[in-house]
Design an enzyme around this catalytic site. Structure first.
Site, PDB file in Angstrom:
ATOM      1  N   ILE A  79       0.844  -3.440  -6.191  1.00 12.73           N
ATOM      2  CA  ILE A  79       0.951  -2.111  -5.622  1.00 12.73           C
ATOM      3  C   ILE A  79      -0.423  -1.479  -5.568  1.00 12.73           C
ATOM      4  CG2 ILE A  79       1.891   0.204  -6.028  1.00 12.73           C
ATOM      5  CD1 ILE A  79       4.151  -1.599  -7.611  1.00 12.73           C
ATOM      6  N   LYS A  80      -0.726  -0.935  -4.403  1.00 16.88           N
ATOM      7  CA  LYS A  80      -2.021  -0.282  -4.226  1.00 16.88           C
ATOM      8  C   LYS A  80      -1.783   1.199  -4.004  1.00 16.88           C
ATOM      9  CE  LYS A  80      -5.750   0.101  -0.919  1.00 16.88           C
ATOM     10  NZ  LYS A  80      -6.085  -0.099   0.506  1.00 16.88           N
ATOM     11  N   VAL A  81      -2.408   2.024  -4.820  1.00 14.31           N
ATOM     12  CA  VAL A  81      -2.329   3.466  -4.617  1.00 14.31           C
ATOM     13  C   VAL A  81      -3.741   4.046  -4.623  1.00 14.31           C
ATOM     14  CG1 VAL A  81      -0.017   3.771  -5.576  1.00 14.31           C
ATOM     15  CG2 VAL A  81      -1.990   3.806  -7.102  1.00 14.31           C
ATOM     16  N   TRP A 126       0.876  -1.167   0.000  1.00 11.58           N
ATOM     17  CA  TRP A 126       0.000   0.000   0.000  1.00 11.58           C
ATOM     18  C   TRP A 126       0.927   1.234   0.000  1.00 11.58           C
ATOM     19  CZ3 TRP A 126      -1.950  -4.501   1.245  1.00 11.58           C
ATOM     20  CH2 TRP A 126      -3.292  -4.718   1.469  1.00 11.58           C
TER      21      TRP A 126
END
Lengths: 306, 306, 306, 306, 306
Positions: free
Chosen positions: E204-206, E170
């Protein structure tokens, strides 16, 4: 080599150490011109790191080459050569076994503006790997980061002693707790030597003390007991006594480069005061090689005849 | 491949290292267009991390793809490609064994406002896992967090050397201790190179120094000894000398993207001053590929003929 | 002390080792009467452990005292003294730094009837603690427990080398795989020296080989190539060659106590064959001290003039 | 260097390995005369340890010197040189980076009479320290000590793979479970190759199989399915197929020294059968150097044109 | 289940990872409604820890029960369910093997006022113990404690990869280095995604980026190269490109709870921009179950048809 009586006596003060540490201490005492006298002259070169290469080596450009110091220490008959990892390691294989080495484990540069506290830049493991007989470590009594330094030294000392190495402590008062004059004041210098001894150092390096007295309480006591501090000889006696009554090897640094006469005059007083020797960097390597060899020879003669 | 005399000479300066480290150092010296010359041109790409993707890759959008750098380094005949873990690892299996890799172990971004100190983002274990020949590490002499950086590097260096890897140190003065001009001043640049060498680095990367002198004491010495610092060539000579008298591989970064003529003019001076090579990131990958290949080829020609 | 050319040459064969190991190897080569000649005479005393005190020390009761060996090694000018932990450690503080020590890490007694395999009785850590320059280890090629021994040595060697110590291997063929005559047969002795070298030993100790050939295949080869093995000199040449073509230090034990003439005659042949020296236990310490000093002096003279 | 299609194909069979292992595998495939062909000729020299120096080196006394093998492997264009720790380490610094090395981690001598089981004589840590690309390990399927060997290999393989090294397994059936003829029987040889592959080996070395069939059940199946085993070419095809259908690199040893014609005839059959190459020790180093270079060149030509 | 071409393509971007990690990545890609499409919708519930139970669960009190999330993730066909140790572990045995789990290794609460830096609250060992396919970790680029977070992640990543787990990061810019608007600015969001990729993240978390541009240098580059950032679709394209040119799985969070239409409109833009999916917490579990199921179904339909 059988030990001289003086070397035996010095070693007897370290009887709580293991034979490995005694062996390496004996190696320091038994190498070079002063072998067996119980006196030491050590060539230390950390100025490249501590002051930068320009200031350190421009006066004698041959000194840019790491070989230079090994060769100078060898040819002059110094007891040992002390330096940070890089310059000690680069030619270490080439000079292996020719003279005792002291690996300086922490170093500080003058680029950062920080409360005095050297960075740890090598380890006991490195010292074994390159064949050093001792590790060196600088503490700055008076620094706000005193505890970090003492605590890191504690771990290093414990490991070094277990592995048979000697611990040499540079004890240089400095930091927010002290005035500039106080850094070399006699009370502070003696105090710094005591602290190093208390931290378990085998060999203690301090600066030649001045007659300045920094701490009010110390001043009162010195006056009351009429402790002589007028001459450098007086003050060196005082520092030596403050270091376990002379049962730890205390040596004095030469400080900034200066004239030959000044150096020799100072060394005479150090020797008269009972110093175990000198650790002489800039006054050695910033001179041309021939001059340095002459100066070191003269210094050793003073100690030999002391 | 048998080594050239020059490669043999360079390796002889590292005789305290184990054969594993010598092997990987030889791999760096023996790959690409400059193989065997003792010169190196390295492609470094950490700008995605250090400056962000927008600034770094928008000028040449092909460079968003991690494959691009491997291919550029290969096709241009660079000695090695250096990058942080992610972009080195993503296509590592695909390109395995085609060119020497340098894993950049610490990195800093420009999002946080902190005293200069890169985060450690990968490890020696990662370097072995992805097949790198070297680890890279950035120090910021002048930073208030200097000690943290030097101490972390100490542990990395000890482990890397034991496992046969090469240690490349980016030494970029920066922090509260220095003026902006001081960061690339000749005295500071030479000092930064010395510090990296003292910390045990095998290859040292610094920025091309300017004629600015930051430290008052250094200024006096430069003037007194009339050390020439007027041209970049002069200054590079000086930095090389300050790095163990030329016994450590020192290379210079290309800095910000600029015109081709400016790059080549600078490289000519670097080469004339005795630089072991260039590490050229933005000036390579922010150009279109064809232009980058041409530029890198021209740079290598300069070093080849130096 | 600057090294002699011969010491430099010997050290050059060990260029894959770190400077620490080179330092301790140089210490061995630079101590005592034979300092700098590249020859070594070592006093080993593990007979108390290996053969029991009665057999070992009754002929010269002064030798019950661990001090005796230190003093004998010192006064005779031996390069080093080797012993198991107990007798090395007992007076180690007293003699610290006076002569190089080799800590024998494994030992066997004659009370148990077991397939030959010494017990590991001390460690690399002990060697550092008592200030030894080397660790010693006995292997018995030919033993059914060969693997245990080689594997334990592997770990010791890795650790010792990392910590800058020298590894001395006693390679004594023995066990169910060999006839009694075969234990000292020329083929077996050369083989044993090779095995020790392959295991990473720096210094190798074997017994003087006889003209007996144990292995049928070896016999054929020796005959086919007409390898001279008639004299001890011939055979020593052969063993030295078998040990990396003479690039490892090979020394020969004196074996059982015998007459002075016999000892000296044997040593002459060893020296003529290119032995790097002798390791002489019983023939030294089972004689009265004066006789032992005379004998060791004569032995050293032979090597000095070889 | 960009990979050839064949190298890419071979690497694709190892896609479960990390990039470090792929890198070192590529180094093996891309060095020397056969670089890029997917074929390998490796110079292995463990005979000093395995057979003793007399039998091994008397036919060509230059081979007593550890330098000799490095130089022979280099000059002949072999893909790699494999040896036990001692002879690989002694000149490793001198030859660092010139050719891929395989550190033989276990070795057996012929002095002991034991159930076949080599001693572990060096470690993965040593391989990194001296710069090897691979570790080698011998198993003796058929030995009563099979489990010890497989289990030790399991640990070595896990560590080697994590650290990016290649694992080469010598699979030599031997022991109480097999007849002498059975050791090289086609069923046993194929079985031994399969076992090595199952143990996780990247490269597998077996002996050229004979038409002997050891196991009754195997004989029935070979007859029923009319598997051709009459010629060596047939049998090599069979072994290659048995090794994951050709998705592991299988190479064949040259065995005892023999005439040039016999060697070349055998290699032609090996190549025709799809062998990935030869590992040729005695037939190389027991010849005079010029003859060895000629022979190895001829062998490589055969593989190149296969 | 054989992989779809899209899943194969995605896995090919991770070819430097071991088969264990590829296996767990495939599990994530092959579970639920979107199985095989290369798109993911993940249910994350760390709000109990991050925002407190009252704010998080009062809107839908069924969500107090940890079973609720498992059942919701299962019934809605999410690819995975992510949570801190406690709520993941409590019903883990009951639901074991029914859906992929992501163990969130660090978490922050809103009780303390600290520079952003989550506490590490569980470990890779925990992830294995409860059967998770991945570990999750939050970094706050822009935080003054950036280094602590990146360095802790480095160790977690190394261990997770060795043990065959997937690493989900995150990346939420936050801290003294950034304005509030800057936290979601397009340049910062792209930068944050790049950082996570460089740190070795697999997924990947955005947050969905806004058109705000925080950094002056980025603004200049965006203008100069006329990078379109007007619509969310444009910006998502940009972020995906910034993440190794789309070779890492990037997913977007849903952010604060909002109306169904707003959620779906946003997801349409994300999908059009090339997002690999959504991670949707509050918008899912703060609705009544039936509404949540409907919403998640609609979201998945959008991705399925993208």
């Amino acid at each position: 080599m059988a030990h001289t009586d003086r070397v035996k006596q010095i070693l007897s003060w370290y009887s709580s150490e293991n034979p490995g540490t005694l062996t390496n201490l004996a190696r320091l005492l038994n190498h070079g011109t002063l072998a067996g006298t119980g006196k030491l002259v050590i060539l230390p070169v950390d100025q490249g790191f501590e002051h930068g290469p320009v200031r350190s080596f421009a006066p004698n450009p041959d000194a840019y080459d790491p070989d230079y110091f090994y060769q100078l220490a060898l040819d002059s008959g110094c007891n040992a050569y002390a330096a940070p990892l890089g310059s000690l390691e680069q030619p270490a294989a080439k000079f292996a076994g020719q003279l005792p080495l002291i690996l300086k484990l922490n170093n500080s540069d003058t680029l950062a503006k920080v409360e005095p506290c050297s960075a740890i830049t090598s380890s006991v493991e490195d010292a074994l790997r390159i064949g050093a007989v001792a590790v060196g470590y600088t503490i700055y009594p008076g620094s706000g980061l005193r505890n970090t330094q003492y605590q890191d030294l504690r771990e290093i000392t414990l490991e070094a002693k277990r592995k048979g190495l000697v611990v040499v402590v540079w004890s240089y008062p400095r930091g927010t707790g002290l005035s500039k004059a106080g850094e070399t004041g006699i009370d502070v210098c003696a105090y710094a030597a005591t602290i190093a001894a208390q931290l378990g150092a085998h060999i203690i390096k301090v600066k030649p003390p001045t007659a300045h007295v920094e701490q009010e309480e110390a001043k009162k006591v010195i006056e009351k007991h009429q402790i002589p501090i007028a001459t450098l000889t007086d003050r060196v006696k005082y520092v030596v006594r403050a270091t376990f009554n002379g049962k730890r090897v205390v040596i004095f640094s030469g400080g900034e480069a200066k004239g030959t006469d000044a150096v020799l005059a100072e060394v005479k007083e150090l020797a008269a005061g009972g110093s175990f020797g000198s650790i002489m960097g800039r006054n050695a390597f910033q001179r041309p090689r021939a001059d340095a060899l002459k100066l070191l020879s003269d210094v050793m003669s003073i100690y030999k005849n002391a």
